[in-house]
Design a protein around this motif. Structure first.
Motif, PDB file in Angstrom:
ATOM      1  N   THR A  78     -13.381 -36.343  15.077  1.00  0.00           N
ATOM      2  CA  THR A  78     -11.860 -35.901  14.854  1.00  0.00           C
ATOM      3  C   THR A  78     -10.885 -36.121  15.737  1.00  0.00           C
ATOM      4  O   THR A  78      -9.769 -35.768  16.021  1.00  0.00           O
ATOM      5  CB  THR A  78     -12.089 -34.307  14.861  1.00  0.00           C
ATOM      6  N   LYS A 103      -7.629 -43.275   4.522  1.00  0.00           N
ATOM      7  CA  LYS A 103      -8.484 -42.584   5.308  1.00  0.00           C
ATOM      8  C   LYS A 103      -8.536 -43.241   6.713  1.00  0.00           C
ATOM      9  O   LYS A 103      -9.024 -42.641   7.786  1.00  0.00           O
ATOM     10  CB  LYS A 103      -9.849 -42.189   5.179  1.00  0.00           C
ATOM     11  N   GLU A 119     -19.791 -45.564   9.133  1.00  0.00           N
ATOM     12  CA  GLU A 119     -18.695 -45.102   8.494  1.00  0.00           C
ATOM     13  C   GLU A 119     -18.763 -43.623   8.565  1.00  0.00           C
ATOM     14  O   GLU A 119     -17.585 -43.000   8.917  1.00  0.00           O
ATOM     15  CB  GLU A 119     -18.626 -45.694   6.955  1.00  0.00           C
ATOM     16  N   LYS A 120     -19.781 -43.065   8.469  1.00  0.00           N
ATOM     17  CA  LYS A 120     -19.869 -41.400   8.685  1.00  0.00           C
ATOM     18  C   LYS A 120     -19.360 -41.141  10.000  1.00  0.00           C
ATOM     19  O   LYS A 120     -18.882 -39.802  10.088  1.00  0.00           O
ATOM     20  CB  LYS A 120     -21.161 -40.953   8.292  1.00  0.00           C
ATOM     21  N   PRO A 144     -13.049 -50.346   4.292  1.00  0.00           N
ATOM     22  CA  PRO A 144     -12.955 -48.907   4.009  1.00  0.00           C
ATOM     23  C   PRO A 144     -12.899 -48.582   2.604  1.00  0.00           C
ATOM     24  O   PRO A 144     -12.215 -48.994   1.815  1.00  0.00           O
ATOM     25  CB  PRO A 144     -12.019 -48.048   4.752  1.00  0.00           C
ATOM     26  N   GLU A 190      -8.885 -49.088  16.620  1.00  0.00           N
ATOM     27  CA  GLU A 190      -9.790 -48.704  15.537  1.00  0.00           C
ATOM     28  C   GLU A 190     -10.629 -50.080  15.088  1.00  0.00           C
ATOM     29  O   GLU A 190      -9.925 -50.840  14.189  1.00  0.00           O
ATOM     30  CB  GLU A 190      -9.013 -48.280  14.355  1.00  0.00           C
ATOM     31  N   LYS A 248      -7.016 -44.156  10.121  1.00  0.00           N
ATOM     32  CA  LYS A 248      -6.122 -43.207  10.867  1.00  0.00           C
ATOM     33  C   LYS A 248      -4.707 -43.840  11.318  1.00  0.00           C
ATOM     34  O   LYS A 248      -3.677 -43.000  10.851  1.00  0.00           O
ATOM     35  CB  LYS A 248      -6.819 -42.729  12.132  1.00  0.00           C
ATOM     36  N   ARG A 295     -15.695 -41.144  10.103  1.00  0.00           N
ATOM     37  CA  ARG A 295     -14.938 -40.125   9.261  1.00  0.00           C
ATOM     38  C   ARG A 295     -15.157 -38.788  10.217  1.00  0.00           C
ATOM     39  O   ARG A 295     -14.255 -37.821  10.043  1.00  0.00           O
ATOM     40  CB  ARG A 295     -15.620 -40.135   7.892  1.00  0.00           C
ATOM     41  N   GLU A 296     -16.353 -38.587  10.757  1.00  0.00           N
ATOM     42  CA  GLU A 296     -16.451 -37.433  11.366  1.00  0.00           C
ATOM     43  C   GLU A 296     -15.791 -37.271  12.664  1.00  0.00           C
ATOM     44  O   GLU A 296     -15.985 -36.292  13.335  1.00  0.00           O
ATOM     45  CB  GLU A 296     -17.935 -37.020  11.531  1.00  0.00           C
ATOM     46  N   ASP A 329     -11.741 -45.699   1.210  1.00  0.00           N
ATOM     47  CA  ASP A 329     -10.397 -45.424   0.938  1.00  0.00           C
ATOM     48  C   ASP A 329      -9.611 -45.773   2.125  1.00  0.00           C
ATOM     49  O   ASP A 329      -9.826 -45.129   3.125  1.00  0.00           O
ATOM     50  CB  ASP A 329     -10.548 -43.837   0.839  1.00  0.00           C
TER      51      ASP A 329
END
Length: 572
Positions: A328, A101, A321-322, A96, A52, A103, A325-326, A98
């Motif tokens: 998966t 979040k 960032e979006k 980040p 990451e 991974k 987060r999206e 949070d």
């Protein structure tokens, strides 16, 4: 695509040093002249077993002591061409909102190390109760459960946790450690530490020193929520990304254009230098784009300066960032093991001299160097001295002609002389210089309301003319000799690269002559039009001269008719 340069450039190898989040660890890396910044970040992340990479970055400081983030889309050699040796710092670039979040635990561990570092160097500001709580978590993380036979007296004083570590805070931290944290594992302490730290206003900010319209010293902090102003020990304003319409700069002035309560406001802050202002602008733009864009492909090529601000355009690279987060798709691997090692008792490691001049390709370097390693050279762990090297807070390094010896981080503010023969600096040169705890400071996790009226009318800026803990990791697929990573030598010894004078900035022909050429050309054209079109009696005699007449009928009038014809065709 054609590339200009020597055919032997592919054999040239540059060497650099990367300091990790624990100063007891460094990586010695190699790159070639055309290697992009992403290549070096990929290499470091591979050594640390991190996949990451979106939150991570590399910092460096140029010869003018200005910090920069390494641009991942540009050549490394061009960005650090004046530096010798080349020193990067591996840091969290985008914190980040949070932390939980993220991974992989190994990535969250790097974030923990960064925030723990921020606490030590004064960037994570908090009130005494919060400071004691955070310190207690670190004590449990470092020492484990309290043992009266081992931990007696003020055992916290041996640990470097806070920039201002008072006896009162140490006593409170020991009380929490002894009574509340028994049986807690290092992983649990990391989670509790991050949960509290992420609630603080100063979480994730890198303070930039500026002055307001009253010439008062304050700091700008930029993070996922927007731009904060911090003066003394108090957050004074918070400009949210949703309220910010535009960010630009003019000279040393960093300018924020706001739309607040359906009213437009412009606020300016003066930076110490033009280069510092450009750095603040770039940091703000990158943070805003990362946390507000839906996808990176929407990012425009932006420029924050005026017409004569050459070289200030940049294109955002990487994911937002979006997008993260999206995504998966979890990393397709088992969760890597993490080696946690207590580190606050140790001094920083010896940072070896790392010349950026090309090296012969067959020469290799240890991929990971630790202070606990012993070698033939025998790097010594000894206090800073006037004949060696010391670093200030967060790695401000000064070296003399004798070369690099020991790095330590507890000398800033002691009044030592800065040796200017060779200057290397780590990534954090700005900090809260007046950092201290006040009981009157409001709870740092509360939100202060934006009050633009407090700036006064003079604050509205009208533009004028005039910044050993790692996982067990595999090495890259280089050949190894005696434990050293080697680059294959296909063409023998590498060519020596030209050295660059380090006394100051290079003379830039474009910056020196292009603005003058544009100005002179504009003035000549304007004067010609006035002379040819004006009916003033004062210019009648001049227009009657043979030279002006010849210019008028052989050049000016034909050109005028040609432009009129083009204009008519375009708009007919």
């Amino acid at each position: 695509m054609l590339k200009f340069g020597s055919r032997g450039d592919s054999n040239i190898v540059h060497k650099c040093t990367v300091r990790l989040l624990e100063d007891t660890e460094i990586l010695e890396c190699e790159y070639k002249p055309h290697s992009k910044g992403k290549y070096l970040l990929d290499y470091v992340c591979q050594q640390l077993n991190l996949v990451e990479q979106d939150y991570l970055g590399l910092r460096y400081v140029d010869i003018n002591e200005q910090r920069h983030w390494l641009d991942l889309g540009k050549s490394i050699a061009k960005q650090v061409k004046d530096l010798d040796p080349v020193l990067f710092s591996f840091r969290i670039k985008f914190y980040p909102p949070d932390p939980f979040k993220v991974k992989e635990e190994i990535t969250r561990y790097q974030l923990f190390l960064q925030v723990k570092r921020d606490l030590l160097h004064g960037r994570l500001y908090c009130v005494p109760n919060e400071a004691a709580q955070l310190a207690a978590y670190i004590v449990q993380w470092e020492l484990g459960d309290h043992d009266p036979e081992i931990h007696y007296g003020n055992y916290v004083s041996d640990l470097r946790i806070l920039i201002k570590q008072t006896e009162a805070i140490e006593e409170k931290a020991m009380e929490i450690h002894q009574k509340q944290l028994k049986g807690q594992t290092p992983e649990q302490m990391e989670n509790m530490f991050m949960k509290l730290a992420a609630q603080l206003d100063t979480y994730g900010i890198d303070p930039h020193s500026v002055k307001d319209h009253k010439s008062s010293q304050l700091y700008l902090g930029i993070n996922y929520s927007g731009i904060l102003t911090i003066q003394g020990s108090k957050k004074t304003h918070h400009f949210r990304w949703l309220d910010i319409q535009k960010i630009n700069y003019e000279g040393k002035m960093f300018i924020i254009h706001l739309n607040y309560n359906d009213k437009k406001h412009t606020v300016g802050f003066k930076c110490p230098t033009g280069a510092a202002c450009r750095h603040v602008w770039r940091c703000a733009m990158e943070q805003m784009l990362f946390f507000t864009l839906n996808k990176s492909s929407d990012a425009p090529i932006v420029s924050g300066g005026g017409f004569f601000s050459w070289g200030t355009k940049f294109k955002y690279t990487g994911r937002t960032e979006k997008e993260i987060r999206e995504d998966t798709n979890s990393p397709d691997r088992e969760e890597p093991n993490i080696q946690r090692t207590a580190s606050l008792r140790r001094k920083a490691s010896s940072v070896p001299a790392t010349p950026s001049t090309p090296l012969q390709p067959h020469l290799g370097y240890n991929n990971l160097t630790r202070s606990s390693h012993s070698d033939a050279g025998g790097s010594r762990m000894e206090p800073c001295s006037s004949s060696g090297l010391c670093s200030g807070l967060d790695g401000q390094i000064y070296a003399d002609v004798a070369g690099l010896e020991t790095v330590c981080e507890d000398q800033e503010g002691s009044g030592m002389t800065k040796l200017r023969t060779t200057v290397l600096k780590d990534d954090s040169m700005d900090r809260f210089s007046d950092y201290y705890f006040r009981d009157s400071f409001e709870h740092s996790s509360s939100e202060s309301q934006l009050n633009l009226a407090s700036f006064g009318r003079s604050s509205v800026y009208e533009p004028t003319t005039a910044r050993s803990s790692r996982s067990q990791t595999p090495l890259l697929s280089h050949s190894t000799v005696d434990g050293r990573a080697c680059v294959p030598n296909n063409h023998g010894a590498a060519k020596a690269a030209p050295t660059t004078p380090r006394g100051g900035r290079r003379f830039n022909v474009v910056k020196a002559f292009v603005p003058s050429f544009v100005i002179v050309t504009t003035l000549v054209l304007a004067s010609t039009i006035v002379l040819m079109e004006s009916e003033s009696d004062a210019l009648t005699g001049l227009r009657a001269t043979p030279e002006i007449n010849s210019l008028r009928y052989q050049v000016y009038e034909p050109l005028k008719q040609y432009i009129r014809a083009i204009w008519a065709r375009l708009f007919s």
